[in-house]
Scaffold this active site. Sequence first.
Site, PDB file in Angstrom:
ATOM      1  N   TYR A 142      12.818   2.287  -4.316  1.00 27.43           N
ATOM      2  CA  TYR A 142      13.901   2.577  -3.370  1.00 27.43           C
ATOM      3  C   TYR A 142      15.257   2.625  -4.065  1.00 27.43           C
ATOM      4  CZ  TYR A 142      11.429   2.187   1.102  1.00 27.43           C
ATOM      5  OH  TYR A 142      10.629   2.398   2.182  1.00 27.43           O
ATOM      6  N   LYS A 192      -0.567  -1.637  -8.018  1.00 28.01           N
ATOM      7  CA  LYS A 192      -1.368  -0.494  -8.465  1.00 28.01           C
ATOM      8  C   LYS A 192      -1.496  -0.602  -9.980  1.00 28.01           C
ATOM      9  CE  LYS A 192      -3.552   3.419  -7.688  1.00 28.01           C
ATOM     10  NZ  LYS A 192      -4.855   3.469  -6.986  1.00 28.01           N
ATOM     11  N   ASP A 224      -4.478   0.710  -2.613  1.00 32.35           N
ATOM     12  CA  ASP A 224      -5.391   1.555  -1.819  1.00 32.35           C
ATOM     13  C   ASP A 224      -6.478   0.689  -1.184  1.00 32.35           C
ATOM     14  OD1 ASP A 224      -6.298   1.088  -4.408  1.00 32.35           O
ATOM     15  OD2 ASP A 224      -7.139   3.092  -4.700  1.00 32.35           O
ATOM     16  N   ASP A 248       6.495  -1.448   2.523  1.00 32.24           N
ATOM     17  CA  ASP A 248       6.916  -0.583   3.622  1.00 32.24           C
ATOM     18  C   ASP A 248       5.690  -0.015   4.325  1.00 32.24           C
ATOM     19  OD1 ASP A 248       8.624   1.070   5.216  1.00 32.24           O
ATOM     20  OD2 ASP A 248       8.134   2.754   3.903  1.00 32.24           O
ATOM     21  N   ASP A 252       3.706  -1.439   8.130  1.00 40.32           N
ATOM     22  CA  ASP A 252       3.463  -0.600   9.313  1.00 40.32           C
ATOM     23  C   ASP A 252       1.986  -0.671   9.704  1.00 40.32           C
ATOM     24  OD1 ASP A 252       6.108   0.304   9.407  1.00 40.32           O
ATOM     25  OD2 ASP A 252       5.507   2.377   9.825  1.00 40.32           O
TER      26      ASP A 252
HETATM   27  C1  IPM Z   1      11.555  -0.068   7.300  1.00 45.21           C
HETATM   28  C2  IPM Z   1      11.962   1.377   7.436  1.00 45.21           C
HETATM   29  C3  IPM Z   1      13.038   1.664   6.397  1.00 45.21           C
HETATM   30  C4  IPM Z   1      12.442   1.435   5.032  1.00 45.21           C
HETATM   31  C5  IPM Z   1      13.646   3.063   6.508  1.00 45.21           C
HETATM   32  C6  IPM Z   1      14.178   3.351   7.893  1.00 45.21           C
HETATM   33  C7  IPM Z   1      14.711   3.283   5.474  1.00 45.21           C
HETATM   34  O1  IPM Z   1      10.858   2.200   7.314  1.00 45.21           O
HETATM   35  O2  IPM Z   1      12.424  -0.952   7.505  1.00 45.21           O
HETATM   36  O3  IPM Z   1      10.392  -0.321   7.018  1.00 45.21           O
HETATM   37  O4  IPM Z   1      11.762   2.315   4.490  1.00 45.21           O
HETATM   38  O5  IPM Z   1      12.650   0.357   4.487  1.00 45.21           O
HETATM   39 MG    MG Z   2       9.014   1.170   7.177  1.00 39.09          MG
END
Ligand code: IPM
Ligand code: MG
Length: 360
Positions: A142, A192, A224, A248, A252
Amino acid sequence: MANFKIAVMEGDGIGPEIVAEGLKVLEEIALKFNHTFEYEKVYVGGCAIDKFGEPLPQSEVDKILKCDALFFGAVGGPKWDNLPQEKKPETGLLGIRKALGAFANLRPAKVFDELIDASTLKPEVIKGIDILVVRELTGGIYFGKPKGIFEENGEKKGLNTMVYYEYEVRRIVKLAFELAMQRRKKLTSVDKANVLDVSQFWRDIVNDVAKDYPDVEYNHILVDNAAMQLVRDPKQFDVIVTGNIFGDILSDEASMLTGSIGMLASASVGGDVGMFEPIHGSAPDIVGLGIANPIAQIESAAMMLKYGFKLDKEAEAIENAIDLVLKMGYRTPDIMSEGKKKVNTIQMGDLIAKAIGDVI
Ligand code: IPM
Ligand code: MG
């Protein structure tokens, strides 16, 4: 009796609607536990672009740094999608994480028994899962340099770089081991290392830090495989520690095990001022309809009390109040199921605020 100053960033999309409910619950906590919370409104992301022409004005950073915590709604929306990268709302979010030195992002994924049917996975796979994803937040691909879009010998190329310094890996891994000690004493580091040098480097540091935590059972898995194991058998995980981009993605995925991205909060800590926000986004498609689920924002308030202010009892009161309201059968539309009572954003906030008095 304590006194805290909180920077409040409502943000874009449904941000203002759900932050209002979070503040309502915080005020109830203040009242019941005799604390005072002072609020300072700040702007980051799309709302800051609209107001000041940039996603993270220095004036806002300065205000936030004078507070004890940042209570954050959500940023982004189609309105700002076509701006150049450095002007996008998301750049404001990354910038504030960096400015706060918030290198550790804690993302719990816990299944609420009441909502077990909301998951797309089988109940027996997810019942009782309690995972904490610890994501490195201010380094990795990032932020690594070089980055950008360049031209080379008449050909264009896009480039980002995954960089980790030893101190960055050490501090996040150490924190993850500390958190594992307070939980079920299991830690999985995700990388990885079969392909990336930076991952092998990460892995070696994990092995070294682990020597200080003989009570924690730990392992390494490839990213993975981690993605696959999370849906195959999520109960094997307690604390997962990983770098910025893998965290990240996996957070999710972990959140969806619970079936309800509208329920989960996150804490970004490690610097002087912690930041507390839902893991979901600004949901532009439902703005103004009054149907957004405020629970993740309210959970963020609980995380702020726990990790930001060390007010554990108060944090627990919020969590118990949420549980109670769910047990009573109240649901926002995103988690609605047959036989339950449908409520809107404000009603859900009211119910949880009121339930505080019943759980303490
Ligand atoms: C998160 C989001 C952010 C990230 C984006 C919106 C920049 O996906 O907080 O997970 O990738 O960190
Ligand atoms: Mg995210």
